[in-house]
Design a protein around this motif. Structure first.
Motif, mmCIF file in Angstrom:
data_model
loop_
_atom_site.group_PDB
_atom_site.id
_atom_site.type_symbol
_atom_site.label_atom_id
_atom_site.label_comp_id
_atom_site.label_asym_id
_atom_site.label_seq_id
_atom_site.Cartn_x
_atom_site.Cartn_y
_atom_site.Cartn_z
ATOM 1 N N LEU A 1 -4.388 13.074 -3.373
ATOM 2 C CA LEU A 1 -3.415 12.837 -3.150
ATOM 3 C C LEU A 1 -1.762 13.345 -3.999
ATOM 4 O O LEU A 1 -1.213 13.132 -3.201
ATOM 5 C CB LEU A 1 -3.613 10.745 -3.745
ATOM 6 N N ALA A 2 -1.961 13.032 -4.849
ATOM 7 C CA ALA A 2 -0.416 13.855 -5.228
ATOM 8 C C ALA A 2 -0.050 15.180 -5.253
ATOM 9 O O ALA A 2 1.118 15.630 -4.438
ATOM 10 C CB ALA A 2 -0.932 13.970 -6.867
ATOM 11 N N ALA A 3 -1.202 16.092 -4.350
ATOM 12 C CA ALA A 3 -0.361 17.604 -3.847
ATOM 13 C C ALA A 3 -0.505 16.707 -2.322
ATOM 14 O O ALA A 3 0.360 17.996 -1.988
ATOM 15 C CB ALA A 3 -2.554 18.105 -4.026
ATOM 16 N N ALA A 4 -0.572 16.369 -1.648
ATOM 17 C CA ALA A 4 -0.447 15.488 -0.110
ATOM 18 C C ALA A 4 0.552 15.196 -0.522
ATOM 19 O O ALA A 4 1.508 15.109 0.268
ATOM 20 C CB ALA A 4 -1.066 14.817 0.085
ATOM 21 N N VAL A 5 1.546 14.247 -1.202
ATOM 22 C CA VAL A 5 2.756 13.792 -1.180
ATOM 23 C C VAL A 5 3.274 14.035 -2.107
ATOM 24 O O VAL A 5 4.632 13.231 -2.544
ATOM 25 C CB VAL A 5 2.293 12.050 -1.001
ATOM 26 N N GLY A 6 2.977 14.363 -3.503
ATOM 27 C CA GLY A 6 3.588 14.607 -5.114
ATOM 28 C C GLY A 6 3.876 14.169 -5.641
ATOM 29 O O GLY A 6 2.389 12.942 -5.937
ATOM 30 N N ASP A 7 4.954 13.549 -5.919
ATOM 31 C CA ASP A 7 5.161 11.961 -7.363
ATOM 32 C C ASP A 7 5.924 10.878 -6.581
ATOM 33 O O ASP A 7 5.787 9.970 -7.857
ATOM 34 C CB ASP A 7 5.738 13.148 -8.360
ATOM 35 N N ASP A 8 5.332 10.515 -5.608
ATOM 36 C CA ASP A 8 5.638 9.340 -4.921
ATOM 37 C C ASP A 8 4.764 8.722 -5.267
ATOM 38 O O ASP A 8 3.274 8.109 -4.833
ATOM 39 C CB ASP A 8 5.568 9.339 -3.876
ATOM 40 N N GLN A 9 4.189 7.599 -6.481
ATOM 41 C CA GLN A 9 3.655 6.505 -7.583
ATOM 42 C C GLN A 9 3.231 5.954 -6.595
ATOM 43 O O GLN A 9 1.925 5.305 -5.986
ATOM 44 C CB GLN A 9 3.847 5.961 -8.539
ATOM 45 N N SER A 10 4.054 5.188 -5.614
ATOM 46 C CA SER A 10 3.947 3.982 -4.411
ATOM 47 C C SER A 10 2.982 4.445 -3.149
ATOM 48 O O SER A 10 2.364 3.641 -3.041
ATOM 49 C CB SER A 10 4.995 3.285 -4.254
ATOM 50 N N LEU A 11 3.538 5.371 -3.065
ATOM 51 C CA LEU A 11 2.883 5.983 -1.992
ATOM 52 C C LEU A 11 1.183 6.680 -2.112
ATOM 53 O O LEU A 11 0.111 6.186 -1.052
ATOM 54 C CB LEU A 11 3.339 7.226 -1.167
ATOM 55 N N ILE A 12 1.154 7.111 -3.108
ATOM 56 C CA ILE A 12 0.080 7.182 -3.901
ATOM 57 C C ILE A 12 -1.440 6.117 -4.011
ATOM 58 O O ILE A 12 -2.460 6.471 -3.501
ATOM 59 C CB ILE A 12 -0.183 8.015 -5.221
ATOM 60 N N ALA A 13 -0.294 4.832 -4.645
ATOM 61 C CA ALA A 13 -1.220 3.757 -4.507
ATOM 62 C C ALA A 13 -1.404 3.221 -3.147
ATOM 63 O O ALA A 13 -2.617 2.639 -2.645
ATOM 64 C CB ALA A 13 -0.415 2.460 -5.647
ATOM 65 N N GLU A 14 -0.775 2.975 -2.412
ATOM 66 C CA GLU A 14 -0.566 2.681 -0.854
ATOM 67 C C GLU A 14 -2.433 3.113 -0.432
ATOM 68 O O GLU A 14 -2.703 3.298 0.219
ATOM 69 C CB GLU A 14 0.218 2.820 0.426
ATOM 70 N N LEU A 15 -2.183 4.954 -0.083
ATOM 71 C CA LEU A 15 -2.893 5.581 0.640
ATOM 72 C C LEU A 15 -4.087 5.790 -0.395
ATOM 73 O O LEU A 15 -5.353 5.343 0.348
ATOM 74 C CB LEU A 15 -2.707 7.514 0.300
ATOM 75 N N ARG A 16 -3.840 5.131 -2.339
ATOM 76 C CA ARG A 16 -5.427 5.011 -2.284
ATOM 77 C C ARG A 16 -6.391 3.416 -1.531
ATOM 78 O O ARG A 16 -7.259 3.436 -1.637
ATOM 79 C CB ARG A 16 -5.371 5.050 -3.782
#
Length: 102
Positions: free
Chosen positions: A12-27
């Motif tokens: 997820l981090a590789a796909a979207v960088g350091d956007d923690q809210s987007l990582i949480a949403e994708l997770r």
């Protein structure tokens, strides 16, 4: 069975960088989709429905870098519909991802 806790988060981090809210949403999206496919596996009454749900779960896991779920989905695809051992292991793998937070 060993489990790479960081594989999903790293993908997820590789796909979207350091956007923690987007990582949480994708997770969250991954977990909801994975649970839905496992539910479909539980409800499958024929080989076709079982295989379809297993293949969808495998594709989902591959897309998100969830290696253990991918391996278990492959195992499900070759198992008999309703195979309780693979279902329990899939549920546990998904719960492990859900419970793990960086």
């Amino acid at each position: 069975m060993s489990f790479d806790y960081g594989a999903l988060d790293a993908a997820l981090a590789a796909a979207v960088g350091d956007d923690q809210s987007l990582i949480a949403e994708l997770r969250t999206a991954f977990l909801e989709s994975a649970k839905r496919q496992v539910d479909l596996l539980h409800r499958a009454r024929c080989d076709a429905n079982w295989h379809y749900a297993a293949w969808r779960l495998k594709g989902l896991a591959a897309s998100f870098g969830a290696r253990q779920v991918l391996l278990l989905a492959e195992e499900a695809a070759t198992a008999a519909p309703g195979e309780p051992t693979v279902l329990r292991r899939l549920e546990q793998a998904i719960k492990t991802i859900e419970d793990h937070r960086d």
